[in-house]
Design a protein around this motif. Sequence first.
Motif, PDB file in Angstrom:
ATOM      1  N   PRO A  19     -35.534  58.786  11.881  1.00 14.58           N
ATOM      2  CA  PRO A  19     -35.348  57.573  11.082  1.00 14.58           C
ATOM      3  C   PRO A  19     -33.870  57.409  10.721  1.00 14.58           C
ATOM      4  O   PRO A  19     -33.163  58.386  10.482  1.00 14.58           O
ATOM      5  CB  PRO A  19     -36.197  57.824   9.839  1.00 14.58           C
ATOM      6  CG  PRO A  19     -36.384  59.290   9.779  1.00 14.58           C
ATOM      7  CD  PRO A  19     -36.268  59.823  11.167  1.00 14.58           C
ATOM      8  N   ILE A  20     -33.412  56.161  10.725  1.00 15.10           N
ATOM      9  CA  ILE A  20     -32.014  55.854  10.409  1.00 15.10           C
ATOM     10  C   ILE A  20     -31.985  54.696   9.418  1.00 15.10           C
ATOM     11  O   ILE A  20     -32.640  53.668   9.638  1.00 15.10           O
ATOM     12  CB  ILE A  20     -31.236  55.453  11.677  1.00 15.10           C
ATOM     13  CG1 ILE A  20     -31.188  56.616  12.661  1.00 15.10           C
ATOM     14  CG2 ILE A  20     -29.838  54.981  11.337  1.00 15.10           C
ATOM     15  CD1 ILE A  20     -30.447  56.310  13.937  1.00 15.10           C
ATOM     16  N   ASP A  21     -31.231  54.858   8.338  1.00 13.73           N
ATOM     17  CA  ASP A  21     -31.028  53.756   7.406  1.00 13.73           C
ATOM     18  C   ASP A  21     -30.153  52.703   8.063  1.00 13.73           C
ATOM     19  O   ASP A  21     -29.081  53.032   8.610  1.00 13.73           O
ATOM     20  CB  ASP A  21     -30.350  54.238   6.121  1.00 13.73           C
ATOM     21  CG  ASP A  21     -31.259  55.080   5.248  1.00 13.73           C
ATOM     22  OD1 ASP A  21     -32.489  54.848   5.288  1.00 13.73           O
ATOM     23  OD2 ASP A  21     -30.748  55.954   4.538  1.00 13.73           O
ATOM     24  N   VAL A  22     -30.585  51.472   8.033  1.00 18.09           N
ATOM     25  CA  VAL A  22     -29.828  50.382   8.640  1.00 18.09           C
ATOM     26  C   VAL A  22     -28.420  50.306   8.043  1.00 18.09           C
ATOM     27  O   VAL A  22     -27.450  50.031   8.751  1.00 18.09           O
ATOM     28  CB  VAL A  22     -30.575  49.035   8.504  1.00 18.09           C
ATOM     29  CG1 VAL A  22     -29.710  47.867   8.924  1.00 18.09           C
ATOM     30  CG2 VAL A  22     -31.858  49.079   9.337  1.00 18.09           C
ATOM     31  N   ALA A  23     -28.285  50.615   6.759  1.00 16.40           N
ATOM     32  CA  ALA A  23     -26.978  50.567   6.092  1.00 16.40           C
ATOM     33  C   ALA A  23     -25.973  51.536   6.713  1.00 16.40           C
ATOM     34  O   ALA A  23     -24.757  51.342   6.577  1.00 16.40           O
ATOM     35  CB  ALA A  23     -27.148  50.869   4.610  1.00 16.40           C
ATOM     36  N   GLY A  34     -32.033  42.386  11.044  1.00 16.73           N
ATOM     37  CA  GLY A  34     -32.702  41.448  10.156  1.00 16.73           C
ATOM     38  C   GLY A  34     -32.954  42.044   8.792  1.00 16.73           C
ATOM     39  O   GLY A  34     -32.060  42.624   8.182  1.00 16.73           O
ATOM     40  N   SER A  35     -34.186  41.958   8.312  1.00 17.32           N
ATOM     41  CA  SER A  35     -34.517  42.438   6.972  1.00 17.32           C
ATOM     42  C   SER A  35     -34.949  43.907   6.945  1.00 17.32           C
ATOM     43  O   SER A  35     -35.258  44.443   5.874  1.00 17.32           O
ATOM     44  CB  SER A  35     -35.620  41.573   6.364  1.00 17.32           C
ATOM     45  OG  SER A  35     -36.798  41.695   7.136  1.00 17.32           O
ATOM     46  N   ALA A  36     -34.958  44.564   8.096  1.00 20.04           N
ATOM     47  CA  ALA A  36     -35.383  45.971   8.152  1.00 20.04           C
ATOM     48  C   ALA A  36     -34.392  46.849   7.393  1.00 20.04           C
ATOM     49  O   ALA A  36     -33.183  46.658   7.478  1.00 20.04           O
ATOM     50  CB  ALA A  36     -35.478  46.439   9.598  1.00 20.04           C
ATOM     51  N   SER A  37     -34.900  47.806   6.660  1.00 18.57           N
ATOM     52  CA  SER A  37     -34.033  48.750   5.966  1.00 18.57           C
ATOM     53  C   SER A  37     -33.954  50.079   6.711  1.00 18.57           C
ATOM     54  O   SER A  37     -33.086  50.903   6.437  1.00 18.57           O
ATOM     55  CB  SER A  37     -34.536  48.990   4.546  1.00 18.57           C
ATOM     56  OG  SER A  37     -35.848  49.532   4.582  1.00 18.57           O
ATOM     57  N   GLU A  38     -34.872  50.266   7.667  1.00 15.94           N
ATOM     58  CA  GLU A  38     -34.910  51.503   8.438  1.00 15.94           C
ATOM     59  C   GLU A  38     -35.265  51.192   9.883  1.00 15.94           C
ATOM     60  O   GLU A  38     -36.117  50.347  10.164  1.00 15.94           O
ATOM     61  CB  GLU A  38     -35.953  52.449   7.829  1.00 15.94           C
ATOM     62  CG  GLU A  38     -36.073  53.780   8.512  1.00 15.94           C
ATOM     63  CD  GLU A  38     -37.076  54.693   7.821  1.00 15.94           C
ATOM     64  OE1 GLU A  38     -36.651  55.722   7.281  1.00 15.94           O
ATOM     65  OE2 GLU A  38     -38.285  54.367   7.824  1.00 15.94           O
ATOM     66  N   ALA A  54     -37.772  49.439  16.149  1.00 17.80           N
ATOM     67  CA  ALA A  54     -38.171  49.001  14.813  1.00 17.80           C
ATOM     68  C   ALA A  54     -39.233  49.890  14.176  1.00 17.80           C
ATOM     69  O   ALA A  54     -39.313  49.967  12.954  1.00 17.80           O
ATOM     70  CB  ALA A  54     -38.682  47.560  14.870  1.00 17.80           C
ATOM     71  N   SER A  55     -40.044  50.570  14.992  1.00 17.04           N
ATOM     72  CA  SER A  55     -41.140  51.352  14.417  1.00 17.04           C
ATOM     73  C   SER A  55     -41.587  52.456  15.371  1.00 17.04           C
ATOM     74  O   SER A  55     -41.339  52.377  16.578  1.00 17.04           O
ATOM     75  CB  SER A  55     -42.332  50.438  14.126  1.00 17.04           C
ATOM     76  OG  SER A  55     -42.925  50.021  15.338  1.00 17.04           O
ATOM     77  N   PRO A  56     -42.272  53.460  14.833  1.00 23.44           N
ATOM     78  CA  PRO A  56     -42.847  54.485  15.701  1.00 23.44           C
ATOM     79  C   PRO A  56     -43.847  53.905  16.699  1.00 23.44           C
ATOM     80  O   PRO A  56     -43.968  54.400  17.817  1.00 23.44           O
ATOM     81  CB  PRO A  56     -43.533  55.445  14.721  1.00 23.44           C
ATOM     82  CG  PRO A  56     -42.760  55.285  13.453  1.00 23.44           C
ATOM     83  CD  PRO A  56     -42.410  53.814  13.407  1.00 23.44           C
ATOM     84  N   ALA A  57     -44.540  52.851  16.323  1.00 21.53           N
ATOM     85  CA  ALA A  57     -45.500  52.225  17.242  1.00 21.53           C
ATOM     86  C   ALA A  57     -44.786  51.654  18.464  1.00 21.53           C
ATOM     87  O   ALA A  57     -45.281  51.792  19.593  1.00 21.53           O
ATOM     88  CB  ALA A  57     -46.279  51.126  16.524  1.00 21.53           C
ATOM     89  N   VAL A  58     -43.646  51.041  18.253  1.00 20.62           N
ATOM     90  CA  VAL A  58     -42.862  50.508  19.383  1.00 20.62           C
ATOM     91  C   VAL A  58     -42.393  51.663  20.263  1.00 20.62           C
ATOM     92  O   VAL A  58     -42.475  51.590  21.496  1.00 20.62           O
ATOM     93  CB  VAL A  58     -41.668  49.669  18.887  1.00 20.62           C
ATOM     94  CG1 VAL A  58     -40.735  49.299  20.037  1.00 20.62           C
ATOM     95  CG2 VAL A  58     -42.151  48.418  18.169  1.00 20.62           C
ATOM     96  N   ALA A  59     -41.929  52.740  19.656  1.00 22.81           N
ATOM     97  CA  ALA A  59     -41.487  53.908  20.423  1.00 22.81           C
ATOM     98  C   ALA A  59     -42.628  54.487  21.242  1.00 22.81           C
ATOM     99  O   ALA A  59     -42.451  54.844  22.408  1.00 22.81           O
ATOM    100  CB  ALA A  59     -40.911  54.966  19.492  1.00 22.81           C
ATOM    101  N   SER A  60     -43.793  54.582  20.653  1.00 20.16           N
ATOM    102  CA  SER A  60     -44.958  55.106  21.350  1.00 20.16           C
ATOM    103  C   SER A  60     -45.322  54.231  22.548  1.00 20.16           C
ATOM    104  O   SER A  60     -45.626  54.732  23.630  1.00 20.16           O
ATOM    105  CB  SER A  60     -46.137  55.215  20.387  1.00 20.16           C
ATOM    106  OG  SER A  60     -47.265  55.723  21.034  1.00 20.16           O
TER     107      SER A  60
END
Length: 74
Positions: A19-23, A34-38, A54-60
């Motif tokens: 996980p990576i903080d968008v900041a 966009g509005s994602a924080s992670e 954007a998510s673990p589901a996308v990675a999977s």
Amino acid sequence: MHTKHELKALAGKSIYLKPIDVADLPEDVQAEAGSASELFAVHNAQGEQVALVASPAVASHLAALNDMTLVALH
């Protein structure tokens, strides 16, 4: 039980997430987030970052499309 050769072949088809903080990302990437924080960095078995998702589901889903396995790190 797997042999060394089999385990090495399996490792080559494995990916893991961090996980990576968008900041903490460059401004141009932050703008695309966009509005994602992670977000999640996808790494291959050698530790190289190969994608940002954007998510673990996308990675999977991407792993399955590319005949790879998403593994958990402890």
